[in-house]
Design a protein around this motif. Sequence first.
Motif, mmCIF file in Angstrom:
data_model
loop_
_atom_site.group_PDB
_atom_site.id
_atom_site.type_symbol
_atom_site.label_atom_id
_atom_site.label_comp_id
_atom_site.label_asym_id
_atom_site.label_seq_id
_atom_site.Cartn_x
_atom_site.Cartn_y
_atom_site.Cartn_z
ATOM 1 N N ILE A 144 0.617 -1.348 -0.284
ATOM 2 C CA ILE A 144 0.312 -0.316 0.103
ATOM 3 C C ILE A 144 0.672 1.907 -0.467
ATOM 4 O O ILE A 144 0.427 1.915 -0.350
ATOM 5 N N ASP A 145 1.739 1.069 0.494
ATOM 6 C CA ASP A 145 2.933 2.731 0.620
ATOM 7 C C ASP A 145 3.036 2.704 -0.539
ATOM 8 O O ASP A 145 3.444 3.913 -1.539
ATOM 9 N N VAL A 146 3.383 1.577 -1.350
ATOM 10 C CA VAL A 146 4.339 1.976 -2.677
ATOM 11 C C VAL A 146 3.526 2.426 -3.185
ATOM 12 O O VAL A 146 3.071 3.404 -4.292
ATOM 13 N N LYS A 147 2.036 1.728 -3.268
ATOM 14 C CA LYS A 147 1.243 2.184 -4.517
ATOM 15 C C LYS A 147 0.660 3.811 -4.129
ATOM 16 O O LYS A 147 0.184 4.539 -5.065
ATOM 17 N N ASN A 148 0.242 4.138 -2.859
ATOM 18 C CA ASN A 148 0.238 5.218 -2.420
ATOM 19 C C ASN A 148 1.386 6.450 -2.994
ATOM 20 O O ASN A 148 0.958 7.254 -3.700
ATOM 21 N N ARG A 149 2.748 6.279 -2.781
ATOM 22 C CA ARG A 149 3.990 7.242 -3.546
ATOM 23 C C ARG A 149 3.970 7.395 -5.163
ATOM 24 O O ARG A 149 3.979 7.730 -5.225
ATOM 25 N N ILE A 150 3.563 5.620 -6.104
ATOM 26 C CA ILE A 150 3.165 6.218 -6.839
ATOM 27 C C ILE A 150 1.841 7.218 -7.570
ATOM 28 O O ILE A 150 2.331 8.101 -8.395
ATOM 29 N N LEU A 151 1.196 6.908 -6.822
ATOM 30 C CA LEU A 151 -0.358 8.013 -7.127
ATOM 31 C C LEU A 151 0.367 8.581 -5.969
ATOM 32 O O LEU A 151 -0.347 10.214 -7.850
ATOM 33 N N GLU A 152 0.841 9.669 -5.487
ATOM 34 C CA GLU A 152 1.009 11.308 -4.994
ATOM 35 C C GLU A 152 2.369 11.196 -6.000
ATOM 36 O O GLU A 152 2.069 12.387 -5.877
ATOM 37 N N SER A 153 2.966 10.066 -6.767
ATOM 38 C CA SER A 153 4.249 11.030 -7.079
ATOM 39 C C SER A 153 4.012 11.952 -8.594
ATOM 40 O O SER A 153 4.650 12.942 -9.090
ATOM 41 N N GLY A 154 2.334 11.209 -8.893
ATOM 42 C CA GLY A 154 1.972 12.353 -10.134
ATOM 43 C C GLY A 154 2.612 11.080 -12.025
ATOM 44 O O GLY A 154 2.548 12.033 -12.720
ATOM 45 N N VAL A 155 3.452 10.627 -11.354
ATOM 46 C CA VAL A 155 4.404 10.339 -12.156
ATOM 47 C C VAL A 155 3.465 9.296 -13.920
ATOM 48 O O VAL A 155 2.841 8.592 -13.279
ATOM 49 N N GLU A 156 3.998 9.865 -14.671
ATOM 50 C CA GLU A 156 2.863 9.221 -15.932
ATOM 51 C C GLU A 156 3.867 7.649 -16.392
ATOM 52 O O GLU A 156 5.103 7.504 -17.002
ATOM 53 N N ILE A 157 2.769 6.808 -16.117
ATOM 54 C CA ILE A 157 3.239 5.340 -16.408
ATOM 55 C C ILE A 157 2.629 4.489 -17.436
ATOM 56 O O ILE A 157 0.960 5.000 -17.474
ATOM 57 N N SER A 158 2.780 4.322 -18.727
ATOM 58 C CA SER A 158 1.967 3.466 -19.929
ATOM 59 C C SER A 158 2.199 1.747 -20.021
ATOM 60 O O SER A 158 1.631 1.753 -20.757
#
Length: 52
Positions: free
Chosen positions: A21-35
């Motif tokens: 969950i903490d990794v998911k949250n950091r990804i979501l909070e980072s705003g990085v565009e992942i495709s």
Amino acid sequence: MSHTFYQNNPELREYFENLPIDVKNRILESGVEISTLGELMQVAEHILNTKG
């Protein structure tokens, strides 16, 4: 990116949902565009390797 983006993308959904969950949250909070799955894996590994 939002959680919905990962839920609606079958290529990314399973991997994203299995992250801590903490990794998911950091990804979501980072705003990085992942495709791609490869990009998601790289970002997740980076976060996991830099957790302190």
